[in-house]
Write a protein that holds these residues in place. Structure first.
Motif, mmCIF file in Angstrom:
data_model
loop_
_atom_site.group_PDB
_atom_site.id
_atom_site.type_symbol
_atom_site.label_atom_id
_atom_site.label_comp_id
_atom_site.label_asym_id
_atom_site.label_seq_id
_atom_site.Cartn_x
_atom_site.Cartn_y
_atom_site.Cartn_z
ATOM 1 N N ARG A 93 0.839 -1.200 0.000
ATOM 2 C CA ARG A 93 0.000 0.000 0.000
ATOM 3 C C ARG A 93 0.877 1.255 0.000
ATOM 4 O O ARG A 93 0.624 2.207 -0.751
ATOM 5 C CB ARG A 93 -0.929 -0.023 1.216
ATOM 6 N N VAL A 94 1.903 1.250 0.839
ATOM 7 C CA VAL A 94 2.791 2.406 0.918
ATOM 8 C C VAL A 94 3.553 2.581 -0.394
ATOM 9 O O VAL A 94 3.738 3.706 -0.877
ATOM 10 C CB VAL A 94 3.753 2.276 2.113
ATOM 11 N N GLU A 95 4.011 1.477 -0.983
ATOM 12 C CA GLU A 95 4.723 1.555 -2.264
ATOM 13 C C GLU A 95 3.859 2.228 -3.331
ATOM 14 O O GLU A 95 4.339 3.068 -4.102
ATOM 15 C CB GLU A 95 5.143 0.155 -2.717
ATOM 16 N N LYS A 96 2.583 1.864 -3.380
ATOM 17 C CA LYS A 96 1.668 2.477 -4.362
ATOM 18 C C LYS A 96 1.478 3.965 -4.076
ATOM 19 O O LYS A 96 1.409 4.783 -5.000
ATOM 20 C CB LYS A 96 0.329 1.746 -4.347
ATOM 21 N N LEU A 97 1.383 4.318 -2.785
ATOM 22 C CA LEU A 97 1.224 5.723 -2.428
ATOM 23 C C LEU A 97 2.447 6.540 -2.813
ATOM 24 O O LEU A 97 2.329 7.665 -3.320
ATOM 25 C CB LEU A 97 0.950 5.858 -0.925
ATOM 26 N N VAL A 98 3.643 5.976 -2.579
ATOM 27 C CA VAL A 98 4.879 6.681 -2.939
ATOM 28 C C VAL A 98 4.921 6.943 -4.443
ATOM 29 O O VAL A 98 5.277 8.039 -4.889
ATOM 30 C CB VAL A 98 6.115 5.886 -2.479
ATOM 31 N N THR A 99 4.525 5.940 -5.230
ATOM 32 C CA THR A 99 4.489 6.126 -6.687
ATOM 33 C C THR A 99 3.541 7.256 -7.062
ATOM 34 O O THR A 99 3.864 8.114 -7.895
ATOM 35 C CB THR A 99 4.050 4.825 -7.381
ATOM 36 N N ARG A 100 2.382 7.280 -6.432
ATOM 37 C CA ARG A 100 1.413 8.330 -6.728
ATOM 38 C C ARG A 100 1.930 9.696 -6.288
ATOM 39 O O ARG A 100 1.759 10.704 -6.997
ATOM 40 C CB ARG A 100 0.084 8.020 -6.052
ATOM 41 N N THR A 323 -12.556 -7.627 22.777
ATOM 42 C CA THR A 323 -11.854 -7.333 21.537
ATOM 43 C C THR A 323 -11.466 -5.862 21.527
ATOM 44 O O THR A 323 -12.238 -5.006 21.974
ATOM 45 C CB THR A 323 -12.725 -7.642 20.305
ATOM 46 N N ALA A 324 -10.280 -5.589 21.038
ATOM 47 C CA ALA A 324 -9.819 -4.206 20.907
ATOM 48 C C ALA A 324 -9.100 -4.063 19.581
ATOM 49 O O ALA A 324 -8.498 -5.019 19.073
ATOM 50 C CB ALA A 324 -8.907 -3.831 22.070
ATOM 51 N N TRP A 325 -9.175 -2.855 19.035
ATOM 52 C CA TRP A 325 -8.505 -2.567 17.771
ATOM 53 C C TRP A 325 -7.595 -1.361 17.980
ATOM 54 O O TRP A 325 -8.069 -0.254 18.247
ATOM 55 C CB TRP A 325 -9.532 -2.260 16.688
ATOM 56 N N ALA A 326 -6.293 -1.595 17.877
ATOM 57 C CA ALA A 326 -5.296 -0.534 18.039
ATOM 58 C C ALA A 326 -4.753 -0.157 16.671
ATOM 59 O O ALA A 326 -4.409 -1.033 15.872
ATOM 60 C CB ALA A 326 -4.160 -1.003 18.941
ATOM 61 N N SER A 327 -4.680 1.143 16.393
ATOM 62 C CA SER A 327 -4.250 1.617 15.079
ATOM 63 C C SER A 327 -3.080 2.573 15.203
ATOM 64 O O SER A 327 -2.903 3.251 16.222
ATOM 65 C CB SER A 327 -5.400 2.317 14.360
ATOM 66 N N ALA A 328 -2.298 2.663 14.142
ATOM 67 C CA ALA A 328 -1.191 3.614 14.070
ATOM 68 C C ALA A 328 -0.920 3.914 12.612
ATOM 69 O O ALA A 328 -1.154 3.076 11.733
ATOM 70 C CB ALA A 328 0.069 3.064 14.739
ATOM 71 N N GLY A 329 -0.425 5.117 12.344
ATOM 72 C CA GLY A 329 -0.160 5.505 10.968
ATOM 73 C C GLY A 329 1.104 6.313 10.849
ATOM 74 O O GLY A 329 1.742 6.683 11.846
ATOM 75 N N GLY A 330 1.470 6.615 9.619
ATOM 76 C CA GLY A 330 2.643 7.426 9.342
ATOM 77 C C GLY A 330 2.424 8.249 8.092
ATOM 78 O O GLY A 330 1.699 7.829 7.182
ATOM 79 N N GLY A 331 3.037 9.419 8.060
ATOM 80 C CA GLY A 331 2.899 10.298 6.915
ATOM 81 C C GLY A 331 3.778 9.857 5.757
ATOM 82 O O GLY A 331 4.995 9.761 5.891
ATOM 83 N N ILE A 332 3.152 9.593 4.617
ATOM 84 C CA ILE A 332 3.880 9.140 3.431
ATOM 85 C C ILE A 332 4.082 10.338 2.505
ATOM 86 O O ILE A 332 3.126 11.027 2.148
ATOM 87 C CB ILE A 332 3.098 8.035 2.686
ATOM 88 N N VAL A 333 5.335 10.586 2.142
ATOM 89 C CA VAL A 333 5.679 11.612 1.164
ATOM 90 C C VAL A 333 6.477 10.954 0.045
ATOM 91 O O VAL A 333 6.753 9.745 0.081
ATOM 92 C CB VAL A 333 6.472 12.765 1.814
ATOM 93 N N ALA A 334 6.856 11.740 -0.943
ATOM 94 C CA ALA A 334 7.442 11.169 -2.162
ATOM 95 C C ALA A 334 8.724 10.380 -1.920
ATOM 96 O O ALA A 334 9.005 9.414 -2.635
ATOM 97 C CB ALA A 334 7.697 12.273 -3.185
ATOM 98 N N ASP A 335 9.506 10.757 -0.897
ATOM 99 C CA ASP A 335 10.758 10.034 -0.660
ATOM 100 C C ASP A 335 10.683 9.102 0.548
ATOM 101 O O ASP A 335 11.708 8.724 1.126
ATOM 102 C CB ASP A 335 11.924 11.006 -0.518
ATOM 103 N N SER A 336 9.470 8.691 0.927
ATOM 104 C CA SER A 336 9.305 7.736 2.026
ATOM 105 C C SER A 336 9.853 6.370 1.648
ATOM 106 O O SER A 336 9.747 5.930 0.497
ATOM 107 C CB SER A 336 7.828 7.593 2.402
ATOM 108 N N ASP A 337 10.402 5.676 2.644
ATOM 109 C CA ASP A 337 10.847 4.299 2.477
ATOM 110 C C ASP A 337 9.778 3.382 3.091
ATOM 111 O O ASP A 337 9.483 3.496 4.287
ATOM 112 C CB ASP A 337 12.183 4.074 3.181
#
Length: 362
Positions: A93-100, A323-337
């Motif tokens: 998913r991140v790879e596709k976002l970086v391409t976009r 049941t619990a659902w824990a989430s986390a995210g990160g900001g994706i920019v053009a040069d993200s790895d």
């Protein structure tokens, strides 16, 4: 849970009972403006088109210190049962976002993932909040009933310990302290210092942070007669993560309430991306619904003062508590790895997983 907790290092707001609830933010702001409600507490969802979980409480306690529960309830053994999406799928998913992003139609998109947890006996939201407050004394600890948002949320709670304040208002003074740009901390002192220094000089992270401060300037600028935003961010940290932070202060032209300010500001580029509408549409198209993760939790009184914090480092707990659902995210920019971005979500998940005694999931 029958109540609300928002504990900041220097004060706390705790409530019990519900006089009436609001699944629409406009109705809640109207109740404050017409004087039929003296206090509104609750949560705003990540997606502004979703139902809110706001209510007028029956009983309120305000203290001049951080909250610590006066009861002790053990937390059950809990383990991870599923990752949504899987680590491999998140990487793709991140790879596709970086391409976009490299194609230039977006500046940044935040990509999140979720870990589903199963407990051997019910998790008490209050006990989990108390545990998180103990482990993260500098954070803003919260626990809120989500039932007002409708059928899918009846009996559910959102519990967390966030380092980020979306907005506070006292009189005509409005303050924010956005976090954007992060690096993992380490146990070795020198390596940890180097990680922090590297973050402060990181072109990628400074650009990511600038997206957020520019957004806040655009939103608050027309509402303020004075607005002070630092030209460069400062370094701050949790136990797990270094962050770039910018303390922002403004003087309001008109008496805009804390709730109205929170509605105007969220979701910021720190949790969504930029341009906001385009990034939000990408998230809607590519992710599972975030529900209240990435939204805001807080309170607003009938003179317009209040605090709203960003709903991160948190989990949604089911009605039966198992049941619990824990989430986390990160900001994706053009040069993200992509691998670095996956690792960042793992690090951020530790605040919640550590409180429940769950080891890393990958």
């Amino acid at each position: 849970m029958d109540g609300f907790v928002l504990s900041r290092p220097d004060h706390s707001v705790l409530t019990r009972g519900v006089r009436r609830s609001f699944d629409d933010a406009g109705a809640a702001t109207h109740a404050l403006s017409e004087g039929s409600a003296t206090l509104i507490v609750g949560a705003l969802p990540f997606d502004p088109s979703g139902a809110t979980a706001l209510y007028e409480p029956a009983e309120v306690t305000v203290t001049g210190s951080a909250w610590r529960s006066d009861t002790s309830v053990d937390l059950p053994h809990t383990h991870a049962v599923r990752e949504i999406p899987s680590p491999a799928d998140h990487l793709r998913r991140v790879e596709k976002l970086v391409t976009r992003l490299r194609d230039g139609d977006l500046g940044k998109v935040v990509s999140a993932r979720t870990v589903e947890l199963r407990a051997e006996s019910p998790i008490s939201p209050t006990a989990l909040a108390a545990r998180m407050a103990t482990l993260n004394p500098a954070a803003n600890t919260f626990a809120v009933d989500l039932s007002a948002a409708g059928t899918d949320f009846v009996g559910h709670s959102l519990v967390g310990a966030t380092p980020e304040v979306l907005v506070s208002r006292r009189g005509n003074v409005v303050t924010c302290r956005p976090l954007a740009g992060s690096a993992r901390r380490t146990a070795e002192t020198e390596a940890d210092r180097v990680a922090g220094d590297s973050l402060l000089s990181s072109t990628k992270n400074l650009a990511e942070h600038a997206f957020v401060t520019d957004w806040i300037r655009d939103v608050l600028g027309p509402l303020c007669s004075e607005l002070s935003i630092p030209s460069t961010p400062e370094l701050t940290s949790t136990h797990e993560v270094w962050h770039l932070a910018s303390p922002i202060r403004g003087i309001l032209r008109d008496p805009t309430t804390a709730l109205e300010l929170a509605i105007a500001l969220h979701p910021t580029p720190a949790l969504c991306g930029t341009p906001t509408t385009a990034a939000l549409n990408v998230i809607r198209d590519t992710e599972e619904p975030r529900r209240f993760y990435g939204g805001a939790v807080g309170w607003c009184n009938n003179v317009g003062d209040g605090d709203w914090v960003v709903a991160i480092r948190c989990a949604e707990i089911s009605a039966d508590g198992r049941t619990a659902w824990a989430s986390a995210g990160g900001g994706i920019v053009a040069d993200s790895d992509p691998q670095d971005e996956l690792d960042e979500t793992t690090t951020k998940l530790r605040t919640l997983l550590t409180a429940l005694g769950v080891s890393d999931t990958n």
